[in-house]
Design an enzyme around this catalytic site. Structure first.
Site, mmCIF file in Angstrom:
data_model
loop_
_atom_site.group_PDB
_atom_site.id
_atom_site.type_symbol
_atom_site.label_atom_id
_atom_site.label_comp_id
_atom_site.label_asym_id
_atom_site.label_seq_id
_atom_site.Cartn_x
_atom_site.Cartn_y
_atom_site.Cartn_z
ATOM 1 N N PHE A 50 11.261 29.325 -9.208
ATOM 2 C CA PHE A 50 9.893 29.420 -9.731
ATOM 3 C C PHE A 50 8.912 28.558 -8.950
ATOM 4 C CE2 PHE A 50 11.011 25.429 -11.821
ATOM 5 C CZ PHE A 50 9.810 24.738 -11.779
ATOM 6 N N LYS A 100 14.434 39.395 -5.608
ATOM 7 C CA LYS A 100 14.569 39.127 -7.052
ATOM 8 C C LYS A 100 13.900 37.773 -7.283
ATOM 9 C CE LYS A 100 16.337 37.098 -9.995
ATOM 10 N NZ LYS A 100 15.519 36.227 -10.888
ATOM 11 N N SER A 144 18.534 25.947 -8.134
ATOM 12 C CA SER A 144 19.270 24.725 -8.479
ATOM 13 C C SER A 144 20.702 24.797 -7.939
ATOM 14 C CB SER A 144 19.241 24.523 -9.989
ATOM 15 O OG SER A 144 19.667 25.690 -10.634
ATOM 16 N N CYS A 150 11.205 20.773 -4.212
ATOM 17 C CA CYS A 150 12.517 20.335 -3.727
ATOM 18 C C CYS A 150 12.346 19.305 -2.628
ATOM 19 C CB CYS A 150 13.329 21.511 -3.227
ATOM 20 S SG CYS A 150 12.668 22.187 -1.718
ATOM 21 N N GLU A 192 18.921 15.484 -10.533
ATOM 22 C CA GLU A 192 17.545 15.872 -10.203
ATOM 23 C C GLU A 192 16.741 16.005 -11.497
ATOM 24 O OE1 GLU A 192 17.048 19.988 -8.907
ATOM 25 O OE2 GLU A 192 15.563 19.344 -7.438
#
Ligand code: NAD
Length: 498
Positions: free
Chosen positions: A149, A173, A226, A281, A383
């Site tokens: 996202f 996707k 992730s 990230c 994280e």
């Protein structure tokens, strides 16, 4: 309620699964649309059409494919403002940051405009008597991308920009949390002149991802998200014979040596830790000052800097950052802060009680700062992906170097210093994939490649740049001989070049 449909074979495709995901406006907390979630059969239908389209697209000469990329770039620049607004309204990042998201993707498209040059193969004349050897890079067929996202424009473009330019067709996707911009990108690709079926968007959740990972016609899968899911995608995709690159989570450290320009470090840390509400990230959620004096001074200045931060709705040009993507994610961040306190870290600034007047239902969370975070803590090992900066004090250069090197994640790291020799040694020895020297967010430019180490990436090729071209193509090597006419005897010994 607006429904967000798939985009397949050049057309909007209304799905029939009856399953939907909610798409929020994180500023207000309201559901603003529903996205259709595909079945395995719907994914299969899209793949079949993409496979048909791939034959003609691969046969289109590279210069023509590049022209589509040039036109796509022009259209994206034309629509930059409206795309940024949509992106912000679904993700929550501020408009200027959404433009950055689009722009970084656009830079990969610019790289892809040079694909005829990059695809040129190798040639050896006279490798043996009358023998020439040449190699060429050919597309794989249908490829797929599964994206997170947090960069709904840049990361899809990392993938389809290269994949399409080399002659594959593509199934994207995207994240079900902010799916509108990816559809707009596919529409623009058609407007730019790509034939129907070259770029398709199929929305979905695990059902669709599993269908991608097991589909016999999909040759390669690129994933960003992730780490646990990245690992799953890597294992499942490769077990089904696919080429897979799967980028995972991160916990990037910023090491501050005593000679660093602290004024600049504070500004850099503030942007890199709290920009986009920490949902990057390549954010810098861990700062490692070396020596007590550096740590104490940095802490004091950081607290003052945090007080100047403005949190606002994503359309507010004065806001430094907006809401996080969902209520669940905001609660997860708040939970990590609670755990950090329980673990014994010192919570210097607590952002949990922040509320934006008039937007009390929005997914906002203020900036937080922890000091005295220790290596063994869960909140250090995992994280958080929110506006939380953790200070881990180190006594020496060696200790500071060991922290990111031994951490399970290895995406990015930064060092702040005026000492070129120390920076050089750090860059050489640190066990992390991307290094910044006085650069807080060291995202490589498009013609280099992006990829972390350890639990931050599974597979052995990076995103974009020449590595991306390698990922989306296979090499064919031709050994050709044009004999002079006399029939030669059979050779039963492996031919060698004497
Ligand atoms: P995520 O892992 O939840 O989702 C990523 C993709 O996987 C989405 O398309 C989602 O629909 C799909 N997915 C989710 N659950 C799944 C399941 N159980 N099975 C199969 N597919 C599933 O990640 P996110 O929350 O969208 O994005 C944030 C994460 O992405 C962070 O960990 C961040 O560090 C990481 N990230 C990494 C990079 C990188 O290059 N290393 C870049 C951006 C983001």
């Amino acid at each position: 309620m607006r429904d967000i449909a798939h985009f397949v074979n050049g057309q909007t495709l209304v799905g029939a699964s009856g399953r939907f995901g909610d798409v929020y406006n994180p500023n207000t907390g309201e559901v603003q649309a529903r996205v259709q979630l595909a079945t395995a059969d719907e994914l299969d239908a899209a793949v079949q059409l993409a496979a048909k389209a791939q034959i003609g697209w691969a046969a289109t000469n590279p210069q023509r494919r590049a022209r589509v990329m040039f036109e796509f770039k022009r259209l994206l620049e034309r629509d930059m403002n409206s795309l940024a607004e949509i992106l912000s309204s679904e993700h929550g990042k501020v408009i200027a940051d959404s433009k950055g998201d689009l722009q970084r993707g656009l830079e990969v498209i610019e790289f892809a405009c040079g694909i005829p040059h990059i695809l040129k193969g190798e040639y050896t004349e006279g490798a043996g008597p009358g023998i020439d050897v040449y190699s060429m890079r050919q597309p794989l067929g249908v490829c797929a991308g599964i994206t997170p996202f947090n960069f709904p424009a840049m990361i899809p473009m990392w993938m389809f920009g290269i994949s399409i330019a080399v002659g594959n067709t593509f199934i994207l996707k995207p994240s079900e949390k902010d799916p509108t911009v990816p559809v707009k990108l596919a529409e623009l690709m058609m407007e730019a002149g790509a034939p129907a079926g070259v770029l398709n968007v199929v929305h979905g959740d695990k059902v669709c991802v599993d269908a991608i990972l097991t589909h016999p016609l999909i040759r390669a899968v690129s994933f960003v998200g992730s780490s646990d899911i990245a690992h799953y995608v890597y294992q499942t995709g490769t077990a089904h014979g696919k080429r897979v690159q799967a980028m995972g989570g991160a916990k990037n450290h910023g090491v501050v040596l005593p000679d660093a320009d602290l004024d600049q470090v504070v500004k850099d840390l503030s942007g890199a830790a709290f920009g986009s509400a920490g949902e990057r990230c390549m954010a810098l959620p861990v700062v490692v000052p070396v020596g007590k004096k550096t740590a104490d001074e940095l802490r004091e200045r950081m607290v003052a800097e945090i007080e100047t931060l403005q949190i606002g709705v994503s359309s507010d040009p004065a806001a430094h950052y907006g809401p996080v993507v969902s209520a669940a994610h905001r609660d997860k961040i708040a939970d990590y802060i609670r755990i950090g306190v329980e673990e014994g870290a010192e919570l210097v600034v607590d952002g949990r009680d922040f509320a934006l007047q008039g937007f009390e239902k929005g997914f906002f969370i203020g900036p937080s700062l922890f000091d005295n975070v220790k290596k063994g803590m869960k909140t250090y090992q995992e994280e958080i992906f929110g506006p939380v900066l953790q200070m881990v004090r180190a006594e020496s250069f060696e200790e500071a170097l060991s922290l990111p090197s031994e951490h399970p994640y290895g995406n990015g790291v930064a060092i702040f210093t005026r000492n070129g020799r120390a920076a050089r040694e750090f860059a050489s020895r640190v066990n992390v994939g991307m290094v910044g020297i006085n650069v807080p967010i060291p995202v490589p430019v498009a013609y280099h490649t992006f990829g972390g180490w350890k639990r931050s990436a599974f597979g052995d090729t990076n995103q974009h740049g020449v590595e991306g071209v390698k990922f989306y193509t296979k090499v064919k090597t031709v050994t050709a001989r044009w004999p002079e006419g006399e029939t030669e005897d059979s050779a039963f010994v492996i031919p060698t070049m004497k």
